[in-house]
Design a protein around this motif. Structure first.
Motif, mmCIF file in Angstrom:
data_model
loop_
_atom_site.group_PDB
_atom_site.id
_atom_site.type_symbol
_atom_site.label_atom_id
_atom_site.label_comp_id
_atom_site.label_asym_id
_atom_site.label_seq_id
_atom_site.Cartn_x
_atom_site.Cartn_y
_atom_site.Cartn_z
ATOM 1 N N ARG A 152 -2.907 -2.459 -10.634
ATOM 2 C CA ARG A 152 -2.545 -1.183 -9.520
ATOM 3 C C ARG A 152 -2.283 -2.050 -7.860
ATOM 4 N NH1 ARG A 152 -7.192 2.891 -9.227
ATOM 5 N NH2 ARG A 152 -5.424 4.014 -8.275
ATOM 6 N N ILE A 153 -2.159 -3.546 -8.068
ATOM 7 C CA ILE A 153 -1.884 -3.829 -6.674
ATOM 8 C C ILE A 153 -0.672 -4.608 -6.701
ATOM 9 C CG2 ILE A 153 -4.451 -4.191 -6.279
ATOM 10 C CD1 ILE A 153 -4.043 -7.200 -7.273
ATOM 11 N N GLY A 154 0.212 -4.406 -7.810
ATOM 12 C CA GLY A 154 1.667 -5.281 -7.583
ATOM 13 C C GLY A 154 1.441 -6.597 -7.784
ATOM 14 N N ALA A 155 0.366 -6.972 -8.755
ATOM 15 C CA ALA A 155 0.293 -8.376 -9.276
ATOM 16 C C ALA A 155 1.569 -8.919 -9.721
ATOM 17 C CB ALA A 155 -0.893 -8.550 -10.043
ATOM 18 N N GLU A 156 1.749 -10.138 -9.400
ATOM 19 C CA GLU A 156 3.189 -10.732 -9.991
ATOM 20 C C GLU A 156 2.914 -11.390 -11.287
ATOM 21 O OE1 GLU A 156 4.600 -13.482 -7.038
ATOM 22 O OE2 GLU A 156 5.423 -11.698 -5.850
ATOM 23 N N ARG A 180 -0.893 -15.820 -4.267
ATOM 24 C CA ARG A 180 -0.490 -14.640 -4.044
ATOM 25 C C ARG A 180 -1.134 -13.266 -4.491
ATOM 26 N NH1 ARG A 180 4.728 -14.408 -2.011
ATOM 27 N NH2 ARG A 180 5.838 -16.433 -1.506
ATOM 28 N N ASP A 181 -1.752 -13.375 -5.876
ATOM 29 C CA ASP A 181 -2.066 -12.123 -6.430
ATOM 30 C C ASP A 181 -3.659 -12.079 -5.718
ATOM 31 O OD1 ASP A 181 0.016 -11.280 -7.732
ATOM 32 O OD2 ASP A 181 -0.566 -12.403 -9.280
ATOM 33 N N VAL A 182 -4.200 -13.081 -5.589
ATOM 34 C CA VAL A 182 -5.752 -13.116 -4.860
ATOM 35 C C VAL A 182 -5.373 -12.523 -3.504
ATOM 36 C CG1 VAL A 182 -7.574 -14.457 -3.974
ATOM 37 C CG2 VAL A 182 -6.588 -14.883 -6.343
ATOM 38 N N ALA A 183 -4.253 -12.831 -2.841
ATOM 39 C CA ALA A 183 -4.034 -12.545 -1.695
ATOM 40 C C ALA A 183 -3.912 -10.909 -1.629
ATOM 41 C CB ALA A 183 -2.915 -13.187 -0.857
ATOM 42 N N VAL A 185 -5.393 -8.883 -3.615
ATOM 43 C CA VAL A 185 -6.531 -8.307 -3.636
ATOM 44 C C VAL A 185 -7.125 -8.128 -2.529
ATOM 45 C CG1 VAL A 185 -8.860 -8.486 -4.774
ATOM 46 C CG2 VAL A 185 -7.053 -9.259 -6.251
ATOM 47 N N GLY A 186 -7.067 -9.281 -1.532
ATOM 48 C CA GLY A 186 -7.828 -9.159 -0.356
ATOM 49 C C GLY A 186 -7.183 -8.197 0.564
ATOM 50 N N GLU A 187 -5.956 -8.000 0.689
ATOM 51 C CA GLU A 187 -5.152 -7.165 1.439
ATOM 52 C C GLU A 187 -5.613 -5.555 1.197
ATOM 53 O OE1 GLU A 187 -2.472 -6.139 4.362
ATOM 54 O OE2 GLU A 187 -3.797 -7.668 4.123
ATOM 55 N N MET A 188 -5.586 -5.536 -0.275
ATOM 56 C CA MET A 188 -5.914 -4.217 -0.558
ATOM 57 C C MET A 188 -7.564 -3.924 -0.178
ATOM 58 S SD MET A 188 -8.407 -2.900 -3.084
ATOM 59 C CE MET A 188 -8.651 -4.077 -4.437
#
Length: 301
Positions: A152-156, A180-183, A185-188
């Protein structure tokens, strides 16, 4: 997320795995599927009589158990080695005849003190909690994280867990994902649980990360920090809380991976490293470095 991969002892990035499990538990509790005051054994009956089975789920979420394994006096470094031997066959010493699965390992835990009365950073808390979540939802840890967050976070990219001989994910470490994908999560989290205007995680859950409950020590140290160092941090739902004016908090992995979120500074920092030993002592100065970056960018210092 990709299917979990077995651990072959060659190593894996221990990327803040604990904090992801804490986030999942908080979401399930918010949705009424998990009672934080319940005993662990209520969901995992075979753990009855063990240190984790008799503890509350709240205790697991705050490293609130006092435990020894297989009759051994507790030694953090030794127990870390023993845990690695459970999940990584290549790390087992010659003649090893101990547990070969996470569940077997948990069954050897016995309480050495009353749960909820202190803070000890111990992997078994997270593994017991993850088993509770699997029982409550009927889903594997990877499937649950994929459903609640990753999809649900747009992970690449896919993320990966290492697994034990039973194919059960290691919940306290061994989680791998791209920066990038951990970022993402953090931005969410920085945005109160939302991505592009769509709520991924309930805002109340995100706000509660920096709100530790009564009955737990408000001030703690990183695990290997000297006992003479100031206890300036808090620990809530498997996240480190900085107790600064900006509601900053952090997930910290054993080999130098960190996710730093500071809503008050509009800042997310992802830090990847490859330290051979646990960075428990230098983690606090790094958090302060992240804060200095944030205050500089915000024109506050």
């Amino acid at each position: 997320m990709e299917e979990p991969r077995p651990c072959d002892g060659r190593g894996s990035s221990h990327l803040s795995a604990k904090s992801y499990v804490g986030l999942l538990a908080a979401v399930l509790a918010h949705d009424g599927l998990l009672d934080r005051s319940a005993r662990t054994a209520a969901h995992v009956p075979e753990l009855a009589g063990t240190a984790f089975g008799e503890a509350r789920i709240e205790d697991l979420l705050h490293m609130g158990t006092q435990v020894g394994y297989a009759g051994r006096p507790y030694d953090k470094a030794l127990e870390a080695q023993r845990y690695h031997a459970v999940i990584a066959p290549r790390l087992r010493p010659f003649g090893y005849n101990g547990p070969t699965t996470i569940r077997e390992h948990l069954l050897t835990a016995r309480a050495t003190g009353q749960p909820g009365t202190g803070f000890r950073y111990e992997n078994g808390n997270v593994e017991a909690l993850a088993e509770v979540l699997r029982r409550v939802t009927g889903s594997s840890t990877s499937a649950l994280l994929s459903e609640v967050v990753w999809s649900r976070i747009g992970a690449e990219e896919d993320a990966y867990y290492i697994v034990d001989d039973d194919g059960v994910e290691a919940a306290c470490g061994g989680f791998s994902a791209t920066a990038r994908d951990v970022a993402r999560v953090g931005e969410m989290l920085r945005c109160g649980g939302a991505v592009g205007g769509r709520q991924v995680v309930p805002e109340q859950v995100v706000r509660s990360i920096t709100c530790a409950p009564d009955g737990y020590p408000r001030r703690v140290r990183f695990p290997a920090a000297p006992s003479t160092s100031p206890a300036t941090l808090s620990y809530h739902d498997l996240w480190w809380i900085l107790n600064d004016p900006y509601d900053s908090y952090m997930a910290s992995g054993i080999h130098g991976q960190r996710l730093f979120v500071s809503p008050g500074l509009d800042l997310v920092v992802v830090h990847f490293g490859s330290q051979v030993v646990s960075p428990s002592v230098p983690a606090a100065p790094l958090a302060q470095a992240f804060l200095r970056i944030g205050t500089h960018l915000a024109g506050l210092g």
